[in-house]
Design an enzyme around this catalytic site. Structure first.
Site, PDB file in Angstrom:
ATOM      1  N   PHE A   1       0.824  -1.231  -0.108  1.00  0.00           N
ATOM      2  CA  PHE A   1      -0.138   0.019   0.260  1.00  0.00           C
ATOM      3  C   PHE A   1       0.983   1.306   0.068  1.00  0.00           C
ATOM      4  CE2 PHE A   1      -2.923   2.661   3.104  1.00  0.00           C
ATOM      5  CZ  PHE A   1      -3.272   3.333   2.002  1.00  0.00           C
TER       6      PHE A   1
ATOM      7  N   LYS B   1      12.491 -10.096  -1.088  1.00  0.00           N
ATOM      8  CA  LYS B   1      13.051  -9.666   0.475  1.00  0.00           C
ATOM      9  C   LYS B   1      14.021 -10.621   1.194  1.00  0.00           C
ATOM     10  CE  LYS B   1      10.939 -10.096   4.157  1.00  0.00           C
ATOM     11  NZ  LYS B   1      10.003 -10.242   5.529  1.00  0.00           N
TER      12      LYS B   1
ATOM     13  N   TYR C   1       2.401  -6.694  17.139  1.00  0.00           N
ATOM     14  CA  TYR C   1       2.730  -5.948  16.114  1.00  0.00           C
ATOM     15  C   TYR C   1       3.165  -4.769  16.507  1.00  0.00           C
ATOM     16  CZ  TYR C   1       1.991  -2.239  12.587  1.00  0.00           C
ATOM     17  OH  TYR C   1       2.351  -1.490  11.623  1.00  0.00           O
TER      18      TYR C   1
ATOM     19  N   LYS D   1      -5.124  -5.783   0.983  1.00  0.00           N
ATOM     20  CA  LYS D   1      -4.937  -5.844   2.301  1.00  0.00           C
ATOM     21  C   LYS D   1      -6.051  -6.565   3.130  1.00  0.00           C
ATOM     22  CE  LYS D   1      -3.069  -2.740   4.682  1.00  0.00           C
ATOM     23  NZ  LYS D   1      -2.534  -1.498   5.641  1.00  0.00           N
TER      24      LYS D   1
ATOM     25  N   ARG E   1     -10.809   8.496  15.314  1.00  0.00           N
ATOM     26  CA  ARG E   1      -9.339   8.191  14.802  1.00  0.00           C
ATOM     27  C   ARG E   1      -8.784   9.141  13.901  1.00  0.00           C
ATOM     28  NH1 ARG E   1      -8.921   2.358  14.903  1.00  0.00           N
ATOM     29  NH2 ARG E   1      -9.967   1.786  16.844  1.00  0.00           N
TER      30      ARG E   1
END
Length: 331
Positions: free
Chosen positions: A11, A54, A139, A177, A213
């Site tokens: 993204f 990666k 996370y 996502k 938010r």
């Protein structure tokens, strides 16, 4: 000189590649993991000079295989806040990022990386200070721990290190996502398929749809990244949000009214949308009680003090623009 973007098919990474292209930069090495092959679509309209997986990238970069590199934008990470495999999360988000930062410091390469507002977790103050950092999941902890390493590294660093604590980012190129896509994306698709948008009812003192938010457009995220890219003398960890909390009602209202406008229908207030059944409120889930952030709002003091003075898009501006982009995409 070469620029490297990790998470380049994701993204924020893909939007950064496009933003660099718009400035005439095409010597860009894209690094990602295309196990989710559909992410490639995010790069179809972008110009890059090479692509690497990666798994092979860090070792090759540390060896100097890519010659003179100006900067690395490190957006590659596991961003699923519901992921419970802590070992995977720490290896992917912490160890990998640490190795990349060390290689950048060894070679004098600008290092701009994605942190997260998840580092604040249960806090009610969103300022870049250790006392306000209380991550609620692994996370958030993976991002929090790396930020602590950065703080200890900065005093002796001879090249730029910048971390961005992204708040609730929305915008183009997030379609891959799934459940982790933005509220705006889900509201848009829900309204198109069901003719209504469902929001949480009242909870924890907030009215129905009133939980708030800091929703920030990926357009602004790219602009802030490029500002620091242009100012390699500026380092630190910075909040990247609008500094303005807005309720989920604002997202839903903007989404529905933008779609109505496309059909030649008049805009309605949030109350009118609810009366018409175009916005519905559902009971707050018991499973989320005590684990849900009802309010986030970036403290922009440090970002503004660093010299970034551009205004940020409001939900009404940014989400409407995003909805028009979504409507223009092929079915």
């Amino acid at each position: 000189m070469t620029i490297i973007v990790t998470g380049a098919a994701g993204f924020i990474g893909a939007n950064l590649v496009k933003g660099l292209n718009d400035r005439g930069e095409t010597d860009i090495i894209a690094v990602d993991n295309l196990t989710r092959a559909d992410k490639f679509r995010n790069l179809v309209d972008c110009e890059i000079s090479d692509y690497l997986d990666k798994t092979e990238f860090v070792e090759r970069f540390a060896r100097g295989d890519f010659g003179k590199v100006r900067a690395i934008f490190h957006e590659g990470a596991c961003s699923d806040t519901m992921e419970t495999d802590g070992r995977y999360m720490m290896e992917n988000n912490y160890r990998y990022t640490l190795a990349l930062m060390k290689a950048c410091l060894d070679q004098g390469v600008q290092f701009l990386y994605a942190s997260s507002a998840a580092t604040y977790g249960a806090s009610d103050t969103f300022r870049e200070d250790r006392e306000f950092e209380k991550p609620l999941n692994v996370y958030g902890y993976s991002k929090f721990l790396f930020d602590q390493i950065v703080r200890r590294t900065l005093p002796g660093a001879l090249s730029q290190i910048v971390g961005f604590r992204y708040f609730n980012v929305y915008g183009p190129r997030e379609q891959h996502k799934g459940r982790m896509a933005s509220v705006a994306f889900h509201n848009f698709n829900q309204f198109r398929t069901e003719g209504t948008v469902k929001l949480f009812g009242e909870y924890n003192g907030y009215p129905q749809g009133g939980q708030m938010r800091d929703f920030v457009s990926v357009e602004d995220v790219v602009k802030v990244n490029l500002f620091f890219f242009d100012h390699p003398d500026k380092s630190g960890i910075f909040n990247l949000g609008t500094g303005r909390a807005q309720p989920f009602n604002d997202i839903a209202t903007t989404v529905v009214n933008t779609l109505r406008e496309a059909e030649g229908k008049p805009a309605l207030s949030t109350e009118e949308l609810a009366q018409e059944g175009l916005v519905e409120y559902v009971k707050f889930p018991d499973a989320l009680r005590g684990k849900y952030q009802c309010f986030t709002q970036a403290d922009q003091g440090k970002l503004r003090a660093a010299g970034y003075s551009a205004p940020f898009l409001t939900v009404q501006e940014g989400v409407a623009r995003y909805c028009r982009w979504l409507m223009a995409q092929p079915a």
